[in-house]
Design a protein around this motif. Structure first.
Motif, PDB file in Angstrom:
ATOM      1  N   ALA A  54      -1.564   7.640  10.610  1.00 40.43           N
ATOM      2  CA  ALA A  54      -0.833   7.551  11.871  1.00 40.43           C
ATOM      3  C   ALA A  54       0.144   8.712  11.914  1.00 40.43           C
ATOM      4  O   ALA A  54       0.327   9.424  10.931  1.00 40.43           O
ATOM      5  CB  ALA A  54      -0.090   6.222  11.961  1.00 40.43           C
TER       6      ALA A  54
ATOM      7  N   ILE B  27       2.188   3.476  11.010  1.00 43.20           N
ATOM      8  CA  ILE B  27       1.283   3.234   9.886  1.00 43.20           C
ATOM      9  C   ILE B  27       1.277   1.756   9.517  1.00 43.20           C
ATOM     10  O   ILE B  27       0.249   1.231   9.095  1.00 43.20           O
ATOM     11  CB  ILE B  27       1.598   4.135   8.669  1.00 43.20           C
ATOM     12  CG1 ILE B  27       0.387   4.205   7.717  1.00 43.20           C
ATOM     13  CG2 ILE B  27       2.820   3.664   7.908  1.00 43.20           C
ATOM     14  CD1 ILE B  27      -0.830   4.847   8.277  1.00 43.20           C
TER      15      ILE B  27
ATOM     16  N   VAL C  83      -6.396  -2.200  10.141  1.00 44.78           N
ATOM     17  CA  VAL C  83      -7.493  -1.890   9.217  1.00 44.78           C
ATOM     18  C   VAL C  83      -7.786  -3.083   8.311  1.00 44.78           C
ATOM     19  O   VAL C  83      -8.945  -3.458   8.117  1.00 44.78           O
ATOM     20  CB  VAL C  83      -7.152  -0.633   8.374  1.00 44.78           C
ATOM     21  CG1 VAL C  83      -8.094  -0.489   7.186  1.00 44.78           C
ATOM     22  CG2 VAL C  83      -7.203   0.611   9.244  1.00 44.78           C
ATOM     23  N   THR C  84      -6.753  -3.695   7.764  1.00 40.62           N
ATOM     24  CA  THR C  84      -6.975  -4.814   6.845  1.00 40.62           C
ATOM     25  C   THR C  84      -7.518  -6.045   7.582  1.00 40.62           C
ATOM     26  O   THR C  84      -8.366  -6.754   7.050  1.00 40.62           O
ATOM     27  CB  THR C  84      -5.699  -5.155   6.049  1.00 40.62           C
ATOM     28  OG1 THR C  84      -4.626  -5.439   6.954  1.00 40.62           O
ATOM     29  CG2 THR C  84      -5.301  -4.006   5.136  1.00 40.62           C
TER      30      THR C  84
ATOM     31  N   CYS D  78      -7.102   5.618   7.096  1.00 38.68           N
ATOM     32  CA  CYS D  78      -5.934   4.926   7.661  1.00 38.68           C
ATOM     33  C   CYS D  78      -4.769   5.905   7.716  1.00 38.68           C
ATOM     34  O   CYS D  78      -4.185   6.252   6.688  1.00 38.68           O
ATOM     35  CB  CYS D  78      -5.582   3.703   6.818  1.00 38.68           C
ATOM     36  SG  CYS D  78      -4.267   2.697   7.552  1.00 38.68           S
TER      37      CYS D  78
ATOM     38  N   LEU E   1      -6.627   3.326   1.569  1.00 37.45           N
ATOM     39  CA  LEU E   1      -7.426   2.894   2.712  1.00 37.45           C
ATOM     40  C   LEU E   1      -7.915   4.144   3.446  1.00 37.45           C
ATOM     41  O   LEU E   1      -7.296   4.605   4.401  1.00 37.45           O
ATOM     42  CB  LEU E   1      -6.590   2.019   3.660  1.00 37.45           C
ATOM     43  CG  LEU E   1      -5.998   0.746   3.063  1.00 37.45           C
ATOM     44  CD1 LEU E   1      -5.064   0.074   4.073  1.00 37.45           C
ATOM     45  CD2 LEU E   1      -7.093  -0.217   2.621  1.00 37.45           C
TER      46      LEU E   1
ATOM     47  N   GLU F 180      -0.223   8.634   5.804  1.00 38.90           N
ATOM     48  CA  GLU F 180      -1.570   8.302   5.352  1.00 38.90           C
ATOM     49  C   GLU F 180      -1.505   7.283   4.235  1.00 38.90           C
ATOM     50  O   GLU F 180      -0.543   7.251   3.467  1.00 38.90           O
ATOM     51  CB  GLU F 180      -2.286   9.552   4.832  1.00 38.90           C
ATOM     52  CG  GLU F 180      -2.485  10.623   5.879  1.00 38.90           C
ATOM     53  CD  GLU F 180      -3.197  11.851   5.333  1.00 38.90           C
ATOM     54  OE1 GLU F 180      -3.340  11.982   4.100  1.00 38.90           O
ATOM     55  OE2 GLU F 180      -3.601  12.680   6.151  1.00 38.90           O
ATOM     56  N   VAL F 181      -2.545   6.464   4.139  1.00 41.97           N
ATOM     57  CA  VAL F 181      -2.650   5.452   3.088  1.00 41.97           C
ATOM     58  C   VAL F 181      -3.842   5.837   2.211  1.00 41.97           C
ATOM     59  O   VAL F 181      -4.990   5.590   2.583  1.00 41.97           O
ATOM     60  CB  VAL F 181      -2.843   4.039   3.687  1.00 41.97           C
ATOM     61  CG1 VAL F 181      -2.906   2.993   2.592  1.00 41.97           C
ATOM     62  CG2 VAL F 181      -1.733   3.726   4.672  1.00 41.97           C
TER      63      VAL F 181
ATOM     64  N   TYR G 236       0.839  -1.188   0.000  1.00 46.49           N
ATOM     65  CA  TYR G 236       0.000   0.000   0.000  1.00 46.49           C
ATOM     66  C   TYR G 236       0.878   1.243   0.000  1.00 46.49           C
ATOM     67  O   TYR G 236       1.866   1.331   0.723  1.00 46.49           O
ATOM     68  CB  TYR G 236      -0.951   0.025   1.201  1.00 46.49           C
ATOM     69  CG  TYR G 236      -2.103  -0.919   1.047  1.00 46.49           C
ATOM     70  CD1 TYR G 236      -3.120  -0.641   0.146  1.00 46.49           C
ATOM     71  CD2 TYR G 236      -2.155  -2.099   1.765  1.00 46.49           C
ATOM     72  CE1 TYR G 236      -4.178  -1.524  -0.024  1.00 46.49           C
ATOM     73  CE2 TYR G 236      -3.214  -2.985   1.600  1.00 46.49           C
ATOM     74  CZ  TYR G 236      -4.218  -2.689   0.708  1.00 46.49           C
ATOM     75  OH  TYR G 236      -5.262  -3.561   0.533  1.00 46.49           O
TER      76      TYR G 236
ATOM     77  N   ALA H 231      -1.200   0.381  11.757  1.00 46.76           N
ATOM     78  CA  ALA H 231      -2.540   0.811  11.358  1.00 46.76           C
ATOM     79  C   ALA H 231      -3.033   0.031  10.142  1.00 46.76           C
ATOM     80  O   ALA H 231      -4.190  -0.401  10.099  1.00 46.76           O
ATOM     81  CB  ALA H 231      -2.545   2.316  11.063  1.00 46.76           C
ATOM     82  N   ILE H 232      -2.155  -0.170   9.152  1.00 52.87           N
ATOM     83  CA  ILE H 232      -2.524  -0.946   7.964  1.00 52.87           C
ATOM     84  C   ILE H 232      -2.919  -2.367   8.373  1.00 52.87           C
ATOM     85  O   ILE H 232      -3.936  -2.892   7.921  1.00 52.87           O
ATOM     86  CB  ILE H 232      -1.375  -0.976   6.941  1.00 52.87           C
ATOM     87  CG1 ILE H 232      -1.175   0.411   6.332  1.00 52.87           C
ATOM     88  CG2 ILE H 232      -1.647  -2.016   5.851  1.00 52.87           C
ATOM     89  CD1 ILE H 232       0.111   0.547   5.519  1.00 52.87           C
TER      90      ILE H 232
END
Length: 72
Positions: A32, A44, A51-52, A30, A27, A23-24, A7, A47-48
């Motif tokens: 951090a 992050i 979220v996933t 998403c 997503l 930021e992603v 990502y 966080a990824i």
């Protein structure tokens, strides 16, 4: 922790937050932050993974990653 490589991650300094923000774009929501770029990257990645994992548990489709983690 489950890793989802690929990502795109955008990292920038935020004067408002006085921190690096990661930021992603693929997503939404998403994001951090960290005091250093390295800390923002670590956060992050967590966080990824979170979220996933939740998206999969809920049966949501995830977008196919377009890029790789990159520092700007």
């Amino acid at each position: 922790m489950e890793k989802d490589a690929g990502y795109e991650v955008v990292i920038y300094w935020s004067d408002d937050d006085e921190a690096y923000v990661a930021e992603v774009p693929e997503l939404p929501g998403c994001a951090a932050h960290g005091d250093t770029r390295e800390e923002a990257v670590r956060m992050i990645e967590e966080a990824i993974a979170g979220v996933t994992k939740v998206a999969r548990e809920l049966g949501h489709r995830l977008p196919k990653p377009k890029g790789r983690l990159a520092l700007a």
